[in-house]
Design an enzyme around this catalytic site. Structure first.
Site, PDB file in Angstrom:
ATOM      1  N   ARG A   1      77.203 -82.628  84.108  1.00 61.79           N
ATOM      2  CA  ARG A   1      76.050 -81.729  84.191  1.00 61.79           C
ATOM      3  C   ARG A   1      75.120 -81.902  83.008  1.00 61.79           C
ATOM      4  NH1 ARG A   1      77.200 -75.812  86.594  1.00 61.79           N
ATOM      5  NH2 ARG A   1      74.962 -75.874  86.313  1.00 61.79           N
TER       6      ARG A   1
ATOM      7  N   SER B   1      76.147 -57.782  90.342  1.00 63.52           N
ATOM      8  CA  SER B   1      76.469 -58.999  89.610  1.00 63.52           C
ATOM      9  C   SER B   1      75.813 -58.978  88.237  1.00 63.52           C
ATOM     10  CB  SER B   1      76.049 -60.226  90.423  1.00 63.52           C
ATOM     11  OG  SER B   1      76.494 -61.424  89.827  1.00 63.52           O
TER      12      SER B   1
ATOM     13  N   TYR C   1      72.215 -69.354  97.818  1.00 64.79           N
ATOM     14  CA  TYR C   1      72.835 -70.651  97.594  1.00 64.79           C
ATOM     15  C   TYR C   1      72.379 -71.647  98.661  1.00 64.79           C
ATOM     16  CZ  TYR C   1      76.124 -68.093  94.553  1.00 64.79           C
ATOM     17  OH  TYR C   1      76.698 -67.315  93.579  1.00 64.79           O
TER      18      TYR C   1
ATOM     19  N   GLN D   1      80.406 -58.527  89.338  1.00 67.03           N
ATOM     20  CA  GLN D   1      80.645 -59.966  89.219  1.00 67.03           C
ATOM     21  C   GLN D   1      79.795 -60.538  88.087  1.00 67.03           C
ATOM     22  OE1 GLN D   1      79.739 -63.867  91.847  1.00 67.03           O
ATOM     23  NE2 GLN D   1      80.968 -62.342  92.901  1.00 67.03           N
TER      24      GLN D   1
ATOM     25  N   ASN E   1      92.704 -75.827  89.505  1.00 66.46           N
ATOM     26  CA  ASN E   1      92.425 -74.392  89.330  1.00 66.46           C
ATOM     27  C   ASN E   1      93.575 -73.530  89.831  1.00 66.46           C
ATOM     28  OD1 ASN E   1      89.903 -75.162  88.391  1.00 66.46           O
ATOM     29  ND2 ASN E   1      88.851 -74.716  90.306  1.00 66.46           N
TER      30      ASN E   1
ATOM     31  N   TRP F   1      78.634 -71.788  94.804  1.00 67.44           N
ATOM     32  CA  TRP F   1      77.363 -72.116  94.163  1.00 67.44           C
ATOM     33  C   TRP F   1      77.251 -73.601  93.798  1.00 67.44           C
ATOM     34  CZ3 TRP F   1      81.240 -69.674  91.429  1.00 67.44           C
ATOM     35  CH2 TRP F   1      81.640 -70.266  90.243  1.00 67.44           C
TER      36      TRP F   1
ATOM     37  N   GLY G   1      84.216 -72.751  91.320  1.00 65.73           N
ATOM     38  CA  GLY G   1      83.747 -73.716  92.307  1.00 65.73           C
ATOM     39  C   GLY G   1      84.542 -75.005  92.204  1.00 65.73           C
TER      40      GLY G   1
END
Length: 325
Positions: free
Chosen positions: A230, A152, A55, A179, A295, A21, A285
């Site tokens: 962001r 989801s 996406y 999800q 990660n 995403w 992501g």
């Protein structure tokens, strides 16, 4: 890399999955970076690659399909989702049988594969009878276009229980996975969804593990917003809503726990999710390889009980129990 079963199914997925995403595909440099990230993921043992037809207007599916085709299909677990508009037509959205069937065919074409391992209802569709949606998803499994299906966001415990009753009544293929969003700041799934999933053997693949970047520790109380983050995007209200004094205070305390354990706050945040036995994987992501490298350190990391208790105290929850087996 460690692997876990998806609920009671026999499917095994990597504890860390690569989500699409945040994948940027605006120019050749971004595409090259995205390819490097996928390559690093595969080489590091990640086998689960998560996507959705919404996406980047389908470009994310097309990019992932083109990039992953160099690897043996049997080694990959690929997911996508259906619900959001894929065109201007009145039936180009939602969870009707028509839209589901047309969407899966386009997704298979985009991703250059004969089947999708995990196919999610991206949201809940209040305009379509739930039985119609579940029959359509079950039929995709029967046709071999989808191996397992799930849901989801917007599917709470009550909706999952209703879906299970319909599945039992009509002997449909079951929901295998959900999800939802889940992280140290947003723990809503603990109230009912986790219990429902335990009862029915449904796996949980979580997204937004770092709370829009809050749990990376880059946002500090009383300090300017990091350039390019962001929170500096005018249209991004989600992260700005999270930047409260209360949350930033929690982040500072959590940072100290991470320092004591010798890991970054981001790694601690991902590993904390994986301490919960109901969780099948964390979908994260990455906009650059270094983020993915970080990660990866969360897989297999066991947080000591005293540190878990300290984290629960910081977060204001005291519900964690470690299960062995």
């Amino acid at each position: 890399m460690k692997y876990r079963s998806v609920g009671k199914s026999g499917l095994k997925i990597s504890e860390i999955a690569l989500g699409s995403w945040v994948t940027q595909l605006n120019d050749s440099a971004e595409i090259d970076t995205a390819r490097d990230i996928v390559r690093l993921a595969y080489d590091s043992g990640i086998n689960f690659f998560d996507c959705a037809d919404a996406y980047s207007g389908g470009d994310a599916e097309r990019f992932l399909g083109e990039t992953l085709k160099q690897y043996p299909r049997k080694e990959l677990v690929i997911s996508s989702k259906v619900y959001f508009p894929t065109g201007d037509g009145v039936n180009d959205r939602g969870l009707s049988r028509k839209h589901i069937f047309e969407s899966i065919d386009q997704t298979l074409k985009n991703m250059q594969t004969d089947y999708i391992d995990l196919y999610y209802c991206h949201r809940f569709d209040e305009t379509t009878d739930l039985t119609e949606t579940l029959r359509a998803m079950s039929d995709l499994v029967a046709q071999g276009k989808v191996l397992y299906y799930g849901v989801s966001e917007e599917w709470g415990g009550a909706r999952l229980e209703e879906a299970q009753r319909i599945i039992d009544r009509y002997n449909l293929y079951p929901i295998t996975v959900v999800q939802p969003q889940y992280n140290m700041i947003d723990r809503y799934i603990e109230h009912e969804i986790m219990g429902t999933c335990r009862r029915h053997g449904i796996g949980i693949t979580t997204f937004s593990p770092l709370a829009q970047g809050l749990l990376t520790g880059k946002y500090r109380k009383g300090q300017p917003l990091p350039a390019g983050s962001r929170a500096t995007w005018q249209a991004d209200h989600q992260i700005n809503d999270l930047l409260t004094d209360e949350n930033l205070d929690k982040v500072e305390q959590l940072r100290k726990v991470a320092d004591e354990l010798g890991v970054s706050l981001a790694v601690l945040s991902l590993a904390w999710i994986l301490q919960h036995p109901e969780i099948s994987c964390v979908i994260a992501g990455a906009s650059k390889p270094s983020q993915l490298e970080s990660n990866l350190k969360a897989s297999g990391l066991v947080i000591p009980d005293d540190a878990m208790a300290e984290i629960e105290g910081i977060l204001g929850f005291h519900r964690f129990e470690r299960h062995v087996g």
